[in-house]
Enzyme design. Structure first.
Site, PDB file in Angstrom:
ATOM      1  N   SER A  98       0.615  -1.169  -0.157  1.00  0.00           N
ATOM      2  CA  SER A  98       0.044   0.207  -0.008  1.00  0.00           C
ATOM      3  C   SER A  98       1.322   1.365   0.130  1.00  0.00           C
ATOM      4  CB  SER A  98      -0.825  -0.017   1.614  1.00  0.00           C
ATOM      5  OG  SER A  98      -1.735   0.885   1.298  1.00  0.00           O
ATOM      6  N   ASP A 214      -9.960  -4.734  -5.591  1.00  0.00           N
ATOM      7  CA  ASP A 214      -9.057  -4.022  -4.197  1.00  0.00           C
ATOM      8  C   ASP A 214     -10.031  -3.499  -3.278  1.00  0.00           C
ATOM      9  OD1 ASP A 214      -5.962  -3.746  -3.384  1.00  0.00           O
ATOM     10  OD2 ASP A 214      -7.408  -1.946  -2.893  1.00  0.00           O
ATOM     11  N   HIS A 269      -8.316  -5.637  -0.112  1.00  0.00           N
ATOM     12  CA  HIS A 269      -6.973  -5.323  -0.399  1.00  0.00           C
ATOM     13  C   HIS A 269      -6.424  -5.249   0.977  1.00  0.00           C
ATOM     14  CE1 HIS A 269      -3.539  -1.356  -0.486  1.00  0.00           C
ATOM     15  NE2 HIS A 269      -4.075  -0.994   0.417  1.00  0.00           N
TER      16      HIS A 269
END
Length: 288
Positions: A98, A214, A269
């Site tokens: 991320s 995601d 995610h």
């Protein structure tokens, strides 16, 4: 017979040791509003299935500190990678998740003489971020369409998110005020532009991982340097200037067979670094 057995055991032991020694050290950088502990599942998988691997789970800028100015974080991550690299002249692998993947990339670019062999960008907003789902995780009362009023200001640039908030319909303000992403993507030329590109092309392997489910990185193609145009249509990275002009060396890496794009559907995610099957499918093949 006893001697043969001893020799066989010795050979198997040596073989096991040599395999362990063959794995390069791995440096892991966590995402926003989390810390090293959030990457524990990934660390355990590496240590179990790649025994002997030295894993550095970076604990810098945990929790709310991850919202500090992007360059402040990059400076410390760069020094951290430099020190780890000196301990392992054979080369290291860096995996950033991320926001951590974006900061790790900038740190690598800031070290034109680094010895990072493989950089794994795990669902990272490499082309920027523009989306409500991500925004509301951090700023619940902020709307994507008006977020530029905060982020494209001196105050907003003190936050990490402000440094890579890329409003596709406010590109003039993005280029004028953003002090981070336009620089590391060489959208704005600086005295560091050449060295930023050198840091990228020095990699033996650049692995970009992301997927359509995601639900946080927006657009999800940003994990592969794709992004919105002014009409909110997503332009794949191969049609964007960052690739066509080879501004940071992505095209050079692709032409050398060093760029790997991984698209994995049905992964949220928060699962990229926690789901065992995902870890083994999209990360393990690049840990050598």
């Amino acid at each position: 017979m006893r001697l043969r057995l001893q020799v066989l055991v010795a050979l198997l032991t040596c073989s096991s040791i040599s395999v362990s020694l063959a794995y390069k050290p791995v440096v892991i950088l966590h995402g926003i509003l989390s810390g090293a502990e959030s990457m524990a599942s990934l660390v355990r998988e590496i240590e179990e299935f790649h025994p002997g691997t030295i894993v550095y789970n970076c604990d810098k800028f945990n929790g709310w500190y991850s919202l500090e100015n992007a360059w402040r974080q990059v400076d410390q991550v760069r020094d951290y990678l430099n020190e780890v690299g000196k301990l392992h002249p054979e080369g290291i692998i860096v995996l950033g998740y991320s926001q951590g993947g974006l900061l790790a990339r900038a740190a690598i670019q800031s070290l034109p003489e680094h010895n990072v062999k493989t950089f794994i960008s795990l669902s990272s907003p490499q082309a920027g971020q523009y989306g409500t789902s991500f925004l509301h995780l951090i700023f619940p009362d902020l709307a994507a369409k008006t977020a530029f009023e905060l982020f494209y200001s001196r105050v907003g640039q003190h936050t990490s998110v402000g440094g890579y908030w890329n409003d596709p319909q406010r590109q003039d303000l993005y280029l004028k005020y953003s002090e981070f992403l336009p620089l590391i993507n060489n959208e704005k030329k600086t005295s560091n532009s050449t060295s930023f590109k050198m840091g990228m092309v020095r990699l033996n392997k650049l692995v970009m991982i992301g997927g359509p489910n995601d639900d946080v990185i927006t657009p999800w193609q940003s994990s592969h340097f794709g992004y919105f145009d002014e009409n909110m249509d997503v332009i794949p990275f191969i049609r964007r200037p960052i690739f066509t002009s080879d501004s940071i060396g992505i095209r050079t890496l692709q032409e050398a067979g060093k760029l790997i794009i991984v698209v994995k559907p049905h992964v949220h995610h928060l699962a990229w670094h926690t789901r065992r099957d995902v870890i083994h499918e999209v990360i393990f093949p690049y840990l050598d």
